[in-house]
Design a protein around this motif. Structure first.
Motif, short mmCIF file in Angstrom:
data_model
loop_
_atom_site.label_atom_id
_atom_site.label_comp_id
_atom_site.label_asym_id
_atom_site.label_seq_id
_atom_site.Cartn_x
_atom_site.Cartn_y
_atom_site.Cartn_z
N LYS A 72 -42.17 -17.03 14.93
CA LYS A 72 -42.59 -15.65 15.18
C LYS A 72 -43.17 -14.98 13.93
O LYS A 72 -44.14 -14.24 14.02
CB LYS A 72 -41.41 -14.82 15.70
CG LYS A 72 -41.04 -15.13 17.15
CD LYS A 72 -39.93 -14.22 17.63
CE LYS A 72 -39.51 -14.57 19.05
NZ LYS A 72 -38.49 -13.70 19.59
N GLY A 137 -35.27 -10.79 16.01
CA GLY A 137 -34.79 -9.93 17.09
C GLY A 137 -34.27 -8.61 16.57
O GLY A 137 -34.56 -7.54 17.13
N TRP A 220 -15.74 -9.92 11.65
CA TRP A 220 -16.59 -8.81 12.11
C TRP A 220 -16.77 -8.83 13.61
O TRP A 220 -16.84 -7.78 14.26
CB TRP A 220 -17.94 -8.81 11.38
CG TRP A 220 -18.83 -10.00 11.67
CD1 TRP A 220 -18.93 -11.13 10.93
CD2 TRP A 220 -19.74 -10.16 12.77
NE1 TRP A 220 -19.85 -12.00 11.50
CE2 TRP A 220 -20.36 -11.43 12.62
CE3 TRP A 220 -20.09 -9.36 13.86
CZ2 TRP A 220 -21.30 -11.90 13.53
CZ3 TRP A 220 -21.04 -9.85 14.77
CH2 TRP A 220 -21.63 -11.10 14.60
N LEU A 264 -35.13 -10.53 28.13
CA LEU A 264 -36.08 -11.65 28.26
C LEU A 264 -37.11 -11.36 29.35
O LEU A 264 -38.31 -11.58 29.19
CB LEU A 264 -35.30 -12.93 28.59
CG LEU A 264 -36.16 -14.17 28.76
CD1 LEU A 264 -36.59 -14.72 27.40
CD2 LEU A 264 -35.41 -15.25 29.54
P1 NAP Z 1 -33.47 -15.25 13.38
O1 NAP Z 1 -34.74 -14.56 13.04
O2 NAP Z 1 -33.29 -16.67 12.96
O3 NAP Z 1 -32.26 -14.36 12.77
C1 NAP Z 1 -30.95 -14.82 12.83
C2 NAP Z 1 -29.99 -13.68 12.54
O4 NAP Z 1 -28.65 -14.16 12.75
C3 NAP Z 1 -30.04 -13.18 11.10
O5 NAP Z 1 -29.73 -11.81 11.08
C4 NAP Z 1 -28.91 -14.00 10.45
O6 NAP Z 1 -28.35 -13.39 9.30
C5 NAP Z 1 -27.88 -13.97 11.55
N1 NAP Z 1 -26.89 -15.03 11.47
C6 NAP Z 1 -27.08 -16.36 11.66
N2 NAP Z 1 -25.90 -17.02 11.55
C7 NAP Z 1 -24.95 -16.07 11.29
C8 NAP Z 1 -23.55 -16.12 11.08
N3 NAP Z 1 -22.86 -17.28 11.13
N4 NAP Z 1 -22.89 -14.97 10.86
C9 NAP Z 1 -23.55 -13.78 10.83
N5 NAP Z 1 -24.88 -13.68 11.02
C10 NAP Z 1 -25.58 -14.81 11.24
O7 NAP Z 1 -33.21 -15.26 14.95
P2 NAP Z 1 -33.69 -14.19 16.04
O8 NAP Z 1 -35.05 -14.54 16.52
O9 NAP Z 1 -33.46 -12.80 15.52
O10 NAP Z 1 -32.69 -14.51 17.24
C11 NAP Z 1 -31.31 -14.14 17.18
C12 NAP Z 1 -30.71 -14.36 18.58
O11 NAP Z 1 -31.32 -13.42 19.47
C13 NAP Z 1 -31.00 -15.75 19.17
O12 NAP Z 1 -29.89 -16.16 19.93
C14 NAP Z 1 -32.20 -15.51 20.07
O13 NAP Z 1 -32.28 -16.43 21.15
C15 NAP Z 1 -31.90 -14.12 20.58
N6 NAP Z 1 -33.12 -13.39 21.02
C16 NAP Z 1 -33.17 -13.07 22.35
C17 NAP Z 1 -34.27 -12.38 22.82
C18 NAP Z 1 -34.29 -11.99 24.28
O14 NAP Z 1 -35.36 -11.73 24.83
N7 NAP Z 1 -33.12 -11.88 24.90
C19 NAP Z 1 -35.34 -12.04 21.97
C20 NAP Z 1 -35.23 -12.38 20.61
C21 NAP Z 1 -34.11 -13.07 20.14
P3 NAP Z 1 -28.93 -13.75 7.81
O15 NAP Z 1 -30.12 -12.87 7.64
O16 NAP Z 1 -27.81 -13.42 6.94
O17 NAP Z 1 -29.27 -15.21 7.84
#
Ligand code: NAP
Length: 299
Positions: A72, A137, A220, A264
């Motif tokens: 993205k 996200g 948390w 979604l």
């Molecule tokens: P991303 O850009 O990879 O960001 C991941 C986020 O998760 C970051 O804030 C990261 O923190 C945090 N994180 C990862 N492991 C962690 C842990 N063990 N403890 C605490 N924080 C942790 O991913 P994304 O695109 O934002 O997606 C995140 C989730 O949202 C996914 O499950 C995705 O499928 C979902 N999503 C859903 C939709 C929908 O339409 N429903 C749309 C977008 C995303 P750091 O910055 O510290 O690494």
């Protein structure tokens, strides 16, 4: 279903991994319901192939694509033009084509607002909001909530520096909104969730060890579940599994639980409109991902 022939228009999703995506099912159900000669396919594209794959969208005469993890943010740097929101967020989830130009949009934030309003009965204007996560996200959520008139947006993230830079950018874009960054720690969650009206969870933590797979739930997360309360809406962007533990905790606390599947569908409906110029058949798309008309999951 209209048969694939030499006139079929192709759209799809580019990601890695992508095999789990519900978008092909959702969009193909929509094309089928509207008797459109269109198909939506999933393409697994590694990071090194992103640029070529996107140019291929133009070369093959496709109408556009969705872009998902991990592309993205990198896609935003490869496209010819970004709309204002995609530029602010620094990430693209929808690519359209105009002549030989690739246009980037971000429909995640608006899709999240649609889900909160439709399924949560909670428009963001004037609300105190907490966004947990500052990845793609979380960024989309923070910008969208502030732009929609939220009175306060608190951004919590494990890597505090990312919460700070996101908060700075959102403050510049929406000076009327109070935007506060903070580390994702139990005592901070305890403090900020108590008077929140909207909580949006957007971390990858609940899909991994933090949910108990390796040494118990993160502190948390336990505090977050405990502090949810009546009168608030909780949207969990994570939709694997469809009904998450966080949504269960929200429901048990008397809060309104909004599934990531709802977001979604709404972000997908906006992508559908970008490509086809037609309103998306929302009910069909909801059914296709396992949601009923009112946002409950089908049993
Ligand atoms: P991303 O850009 O990879 O960001 C991941 C986020 O998760 C970051 O804030 C990261 O923190 C945090 N994180 C990862 N492991 C962690 C842990 N063990 N403890 C605490 N924080 C942790 O991913 P994304 O695109 O934002 O997606 C995140 C989730 O949202 C996914 O499950 C995705 O499928 C979902 N999503 C859903 C939709 C929908 O339409 N429903 C749309 C977008 C995303 P750091 O910055 O510290 O690494």
């Amino acid at each position: 279903m209209v048969e694939i022939d030499a006139q079929t228009t192709l759209v799809g999703i580019i990601g890695d991994p992508v095999a789990h995506s519900l978008s092909p099912r959702m969009h193909n159900a929509a094309f089928n319901a509207l008797q459109m000669n269109w198909r939506y396919a999933a393409f697994r594209v590694p990071a090194a192939g992103l640029s070529q794959a996107l140019r291929g969208v133009v070369a093959l005469g496709m109408a556009g694509v969705n872009v998902t993890i991990p592309h993205k943010e990198s896609a935003a740097g490869v496209l010819d033009e970004l709309d204002d929101l995609a530029r602010q967020i620094g990430a693209v989830n929808t690519v359209g084509v105009s002549g030989s130009r690739l246009l980037g949009f971000n429909t995640d934030g608006a899709g999240m607002l649609d889900a909160l309003t439709s399924d949560g009965g909670m428009p963001a204007a004037g609300r105190r909001c907490v966004v947990v996560g500052a990845g793609g996200g979380g960024r989309a959520a923070a910008f969208a909530l502030a732009a929609a008139g939220a009175s306060r947006v608190t951004v919590l993230n494990r890597t505090e520096r990312k919460a700070q830079s996101l908060a700075d950018a959102v403050r510049r874009a929406a000076p009327g909104c109070r935007v506060e960054p903070a580390p994702l720690l139990a005592d901070v969650v305890e403090r900020v969730v108590g008077d929140a009206e909207i909580v949006v969870h957007a971390t990858a933590a609940t899909m991994s060890a933090a949910m108990g797979g390796g040494g118990g739930r993160a502190d948390w997360l336990q505090v977050l579940a405990r502090r949810l309360h009546r009168g608030m809406a909780v949207l969990d962007m994570v939709y694997t599994p469809a009904w998450t533990e966080l949504l269960g905790a929200a429901k048990a606390a008397g809060a309104t639980a909004v599934s990531g599947l709802s977001m979604l569908v709404f972000q997908g409906a906006r992508s559908f409109q970008v490509w086809t110029g037609r309103p998306a058949p929302l009910d069909v798309m909801r059914q296709a991902v396992g949601l009923t008309a009112v946002g409950e999951l089908k049993s």
